[in-house]
Structure formats: structure tokens, C-alpha cells
Design a protein around this motif. Structure first.
Motif, PDB file in Angstrom:
ATOM      1  N   LEU A   9       0.857  -1.177   0.000  1.00  0.00           N
ATOM      2  CA  LEU A   9       0.000   0.000   0.000  1.00  0.00           C
ATOM      3  C   LEU A   9       0.893   1.226   0.000  1.00  0.00           C
ATOM      4  O   LEU A   9       1.739   1.380   0.894  1.00  0.00           O
ATOM      5  CB  LEU A   9      -0.902   0.026   1.236  1.00  0.00           C
ATOM      6  CG  LEU A   9      -1.643   1.351   1.521  1.00  0.00           C
ATOM      7  CD1 LEU A   9      -2.689   1.621   0.443  1.00  0.00           C
ATOM      8  CD2 LEU A   9      -2.270   1.347   2.906  1.00  0.00           C
ATOM      9  N   ALA A  10       0.730   2.098  -0.991  1.00  0.00           N
ATOM     10  CA  ALA A  10       1.448   3.369  -1.013  1.00  0.00           C
ATOM     11  C   ALA A  10       0.514   4.462  -0.515  1.00  0.00           C
ATOM     12  O   ALA A  10      -0.654   4.519  -0.902  1.00  0.00           O
ATOM     13  CB  ALA A  10       1.920   3.692  -2.425  1.00  0.00           C
ATOM     14  N   THR A  26       3.159  -7.629   4.766  1.00  0.00           N
ATOM     15  CA  THR A  26       2.317  -6.547   4.276  1.00  0.00           C
ATOM     16  C   THR A  26       3.100  -5.246   4.396  1.00  0.00           C
ATOM     17  O   THR A  26       3.584  -4.914   5.479  1.00  0.00           O
ATOM     18  CB  THR A  26       1.011  -6.463   5.088  1.00  0.00           C
ATOM     19  OG1 THR A  26       0.315  -7.706   4.959  1.00  0.00           O
ATOM     20  CG2 THR A  26       0.132  -5.326   4.597  1.00  0.00           C
ATOM     21  N   VAL A  27       3.248  -4.522   3.294  1.00  0.00           N
ATOM     22  CA  VAL A  27       4.084  -3.317   3.258  1.00  0.00           C
ATOM     23  C   VAL A  27       3.194  -2.081   3.129  1.00  0.00           C
ATOM     24  O   VAL A  27       2.303  -2.029   2.283  1.00  0.00           O
ATOM     25  CB  VAL A  27       5.077  -3.374   2.074  1.00  0.00           C
ATOM     26  CG1 VAL A  27       5.878  -2.076   1.982  1.00  0.00           C
ATOM     27  CG2 VAL A  27       6.014  -4.572   2.225  1.00  0.00           C
ATOM     28  N   ILE A  28       3.453  -1.092   3.991  1.00  0.00           N
ATOM     29  CA  ILE A  28       2.788   0.210   3.887  1.00  0.00           C
ATOM     30  C   ILE A  28       3.887   1.251   3.756  1.00  0.00           C
ATOM     31  O   ILE A  28       4.743   1.381   4.637  1.00  0.00           O
ATOM     32  CB  ILE A  28       1.908   0.496   5.114  1.00  0.00           C
ATOM     33  CG1 ILE A  28       0.863  -0.619   5.284  1.00  0.00           C
ATOM     34  CG2 ILE A  28       1.221   1.857   4.969  1.00  0.00           C
ATOM     35  CD1 ILE A  28       0.005  -0.465   6.518  1.00  0.00           C
ATOM     36  N   MET A  29       3.885   1.964   2.636  1.00  0.00           N
ATOM     37  CA  MET A  29       4.977   2.866   2.300  1.00  0.00           C
ATOM     38  C   MET A  29       4.456   4.274   2.040  1.00  0.00           C
ATOM     39  O   MET A  29       3.517   4.473   1.261  1.00  0.00           O
ATOM     40  CB  MET A  29       5.702   2.360   1.050  1.00  0.00           C
ATOM     41  CG  MET A  29       6.808   3.269   0.545  1.00  0.00           C
ATOM     42  SD  MET A  29       7.558   2.669  -0.984  1.00  0.00           S
ATOM     43  CE  MET A  29       6.191   2.913  -2.144  1.00  0.00           C
ATOM     44  N   ALA A  38      14.416  -9.208  10.395  1.00  0.00           N
ATOM     45  CA  ALA A  38      15.041 -10.301  11.144  1.00  0.00           C
ATOM     46  C   ALA A  38      14.100 -10.909  12.178  1.00  0.00           C
ATOM     47  O   ALA A  38      14.134 -12.122  12.424  1.00  0.00           O
ATOM     48  CB  ALA A  38      16.320  -9.818  11.818  1.00  0.00           C
ATOM     49  N   VAL A  39      13.262 -10.091  12.782  1.00  0.00           N
ATOM     50  CA  VAL A  39      12.352 -10.589  13.813  1.00  0.00           C
ATOM     51  C   VAL A  39      11.045 -11.095  13.197  1.00  0.00           C
ATOM     52  O   VAL A  39      10.084 -11.378  13.909  1.00  0.00           O
ATOM     53  CB  VAL A  39      12.075  -9.520  14.884  1.00  0.00           C
ATOM     54  CG1 VAL A  39      13.348  -9.193  15.630  1.00  0.00           C
ATOM     55  CG2 VAL A  39      11.493  -8.250  14.258  1.00  0.00           C
ATOM     56  N   GLN A  40      11.022 -11.203  11.869  1.00  0.00           N
ATOM     57  CA  GLN A  40       9.913 -11.778  11.115  1.00  0.00           C
ATOM     58  C   GLN A  40       8.590 -11.074  11.420  1.00  0.00           C
ATOM     59  O   GLN A  40       7.623 -11.689  11.888  1.00  0.00           O
ATOM     60  CB  GLN A  40       9.832 -13.285  11.379  1.00  0.00           C
ATOM     61  CG  GLN A  40      11.098 -13.994  10.955  1.00  0.00           C
ATOM     62  CD  GLN A  40      11.084 -15.498  11.199  1.00  0.00           C
ATOM     63  OE1 GLN A  40      10.278 -16.000  11.972  1.00  0.00           O
ATOM     64  NE2 GLN A  40      11.960 -16.200  10.533  1.00  0.00           N
ATOM     65  N   PRO A  41       8.528  -9.775  11.129  1.00  0.00           N
ATOM     66  CA  PRO A  41       7.290  -9.026  11.373  1.00  0.00           C
ATOM     67  C   PRO A  41       6.215  -9.399  10.368  1.00  0.00           C
ATOM     68  O   PRO A  41       6.487  -9.929   9.289  1.00  0.00           O
ATOM     69  CB  PRO A  41       7.729  -7.573  11.193  1.00  0.00           C
ATOM     70  CG  PRO A  41       8.809  -7.657  10.160  1.00  0.00           C
ATOM     71  CD  PRO A  41       9.560  -8.936  10.489  1.00  0.00           C
ATOM     72  N   ASP A  42       4.979  -9.103  10.725  1.00  0.00           N
ATOM     73  CA  ASP A  42       3.864  -9.281   9.802  1.00  0.00           C
ATOM     74  C   ASP A  42       3.724  -8.096   8.858  1.00  0.00           C
ATOM     75  O   ASP A  42       3.199  -8.229   7.758  1.00  0.00           O
ATOM     76  CB  ASP A  42       2.551  -9.414  10.590  1.00  0.00           C
ATOM     77  CG  ASP A  42       2.525 -10.640  11.469  1.00  0.00           C
ATOM     78  OD1 ASP A  42       2.999 -11.691  11.029  1.00  0.00           O
ATOM     79  OD2 ASP A  42       2.031 -10.541  12.612  1.00  0.00           O
ATOM     80  N   VAL A  43       4.170  -6.936   9.331  1.00  0.00           N
ATOM     81  CA  VAL A  43       3.959  -5.679   8.610  1.00  0.00           C
ATOM     82  C   VAL A  43       5.268  -4.908   8.574  1.00  0.00           C
ATOM     83  O   VAL A  43       6.016  -4.897   9.563  1.00  0.00           O
ATOM     84  CB  VAL A  43       2.872  -4.822   9.302  1.00  0.00           C
ATOM     85  CG1 VAL A  43       2.665  -3.509   8.555  1.00  0.00           C
ATOM     86  CG2 VAL A  43       1.570  -5.594   9.430  1.00  0.00           C
ATOM     87  N   LEU A  44       5.548  -4.269   7.454  1.00  0.00           N
ATOM     88  CA  LEU A  44       6.724  -3.413   7.329  1.00  0.00           C
ATOM     89  C   LEU A  44       6.256  -2.022   6.919  1.00  0.00           C
ATOM     90  O   LEU A  44       5.601  -1.849   5.888  1.00  0.00           O
ATOM     91  CB  LEU A  44       7.685  -3.977   6.275  1.00  0.00           C
ATOM     92  CG  LEU A  44       9.022  -3.249   6.104  1.00  0.00           C
ATOM     93  CD1 LEU A  44       9.834  -3.298   7.393  1.00  0.00           C
ATOM     94  CD2 LEU A  44       9.818  -3.851   4.949  1.00  0.00           C
TER      95      LEU A  44
END
Length: 262
Positions: free
Chosen positions: A42-43, A209-212, A174-180
Motif C-alpha cells: 500500500l502506497a 504486508t508493506v505500507i509505504m 530479522a524478527v519476522q514481522p507481519d507488517v513493514l
């Protein structure tokens, strides 16, 4: 350390429901409702001061740390409600990684120790062999492993700006997040560094899931699946990226993406 296979993992959607935020004397966000699809990008675009970065800070509950700040509404990550009275904020931030506009490696630590820092904080008894494997995996996911494998224990500050930003992404992964969450992640990079970050974000689909946040309309068009246009703290329009850029439904959206203001 051996090459590791990167198995896809389920990523949750992120939903913002009637999210408002600001400070005692002014509102920044006004009843934002938007969804970041699971395992997609999502941008968030809009002119300076429209509230883009505040959206990110509300998702991982950093906004409320500022003096006089307020937040209302809800943020959910899958079935987890970030603003529930029972929400564990520390657990939330483990699930939500964040990368800022300028690279922020820990200046006194090596490449390896930068990536390992979050793992060590979360799992103090992690065996060295497992730690090494997880650091390698994060560096692979960030597209940096082959470039740093021979200097893992050298200073992170010896890396180029683009490499430092990918190192920060590896540290978050590295901590394996669900969201970045990414706040203008390529604003300080040259075109080659920007291209590599964009390729990395494209490759992370399905696993996170990426929110940028970005000011770069071309960048949003290239790598995002959904784009939300913010203006004066409100969502003017949110739609699949191709649709928003080719057939926007609001005249303000068209004016912004064609450069007539902002």
C-alpha cells in the motif's frame, strides 16, 4: 553459513477504521479508513503535511508517545486490535517493523550485530548457530547477503547509503514481522539505490504486508498494489494503483497525480 530457502508465510491485512490523530491544539488525521491488503504494498501519497507519516506512527503506536498527542479509532493487524485496552504494545511493535527516511544503522555495531540486535533483545537464549541462520535469512530477504557476506563483522557505516538502508530493512525483517512500514525509504538515495530498494519491496510480496509513504508518484505507480491519496488529514481516494493513476474518481486526485498542486 549456508544459503537458506525463503518459504512464504502468511501476511495479514492492516485495516484503519475511523482513525483520527493529532495534538491538543490541532488535528492531523480525520477519520481515516483504509485497508492494506495482506501480503501486498500500500502506497500512501499526498502533499507535505497531509498526515502520511502520522498514519505510520499510529499503526505501531509511536504517535501517542509525543506530548499532547491523541488517537481515536482503530488499527487492526489481522485479528489483532492495536488500540484494544488489552493490546500488548511491545508485542505489537514486534509484529510491525519500521524503516525511516534516512538510513539509521547502529553506528557502533557491525553489519551482523545490526541485524542481530532485535533477535537478541527478543530471544536472549538464542543459540549462536540459530542466530547466524536468522541473520543470514534476513540479509537474503533484504537482497544484501552476497554484498556483505565477506564483511559481516565490519562496521555498518562502511556500507553505501543504499546498502545501509537495505541493512535497516534486514534488521526490521530479522524478527519476522507481519507488517513493514516505510517512511520515504528512498528519499536520500541515488537512482541505483532507489532501484534496489524498489526491487526488494516488490520481492517481499506475500511474506509481509508493506505500507509505504512516498512523495514519488512514479515510485508508487511502479511498486504498489493499492494507493491511498491523503489531503488535509483525510483519505480522498483509495483504489488499486493502476485504477487510481489512470481513472481517478476525484478531481483532487487527478490534480495531484498530474502535478497541478502538491
Amino acid at each position: 553459513m549456508n544459503e537458506l530457502s525463503l518459504a512464504a508465510v502468511a501476511a495479514p491485512p492492516v485495516r484503519l477504521g475511523n482513525l483520527s490523530a493529532g495534538f491538543a491544539d490541532r488535528s492531523v488525521l480525520r477519520q481515516i479508513t483504509v485497508e492494506a491488503p495482506a501480503g501486498r504494498v500500500l502506497a500512501i501519497v499526498g502533499p507535505s503535511g497531509c498526515g502520511k507519516s502520522t498514519v505510520l506512527r499510529c499503526i505501531n503506536r509511536l504517535h501517542e508517545l509525543d506530548e499532547g498527542a491523541f488517537v481515536s479509532g482503530d488499527v487492526s493487524i489481522g485479528a489483532f486490535s492495536a488500540y484494544s485496552p488489552r493490546a500488548d504494545v511491545i508485542a505489537l511493535r514486534r509484529r510491525v517493523g519500521m524503516v525511516f527516511q534516512r538510513p539509521t544503522p547502529f553506528v557502533t555495531l557491525s553489519v551482523f550485530d545490526n541485524v542481530a540486535s532485535g533477535l537478541r533483545a527478543q530471544r536472549r537464549s538464542l543459540p549462536p548457530s540459530e542466530l547466524e541462520g536468522l541473520v543470514e535469512l534476513a540479509l537474503q530477504r533484504a537482497g544484501l547477503w552476497r554484498e556483505v557476506v565477506d564483511r559481516l563483522f565490519g562496521s555498518a557505516m562502511a556500507l553505501s547509503g543504499g546498502q545501509q538502508q537495505r541493512l535497516c530493512i534486514a534488521r526490521a525483517l530479522a524478527v519476522q514481522p507481519d507488517v513493514l512500514l516505510l517512511d520515504e525509504p528512498t528519499a536520500s538515495l541515488d537512482p541505483m539505490g532507489t532501484q534496489r530498494i524498489e526491487e526488494l519491496l516488490y520481492d517481499l510480496r506475500d511474506t509481509v504486508t508493506v505500507i509505504m509513504v512516498t512523495h514519488n508518484m512514479q515510485q508508487a505507480a511502479r511498486i504498489s498494489d493499492v494507493t491511498a491519496f491523503l489531503l488535509d488529514g483525510r483519505v480522498v481516494e483509495c483504489a488499486p494503483t493502476r485504477q487510481l493513476f489512470t481513472t481517478p474518481t476525484d478531481a483532487r486526485t487527478e490534480a495531484y497525480i498530474t502535478g497541478r498542486f502538491g
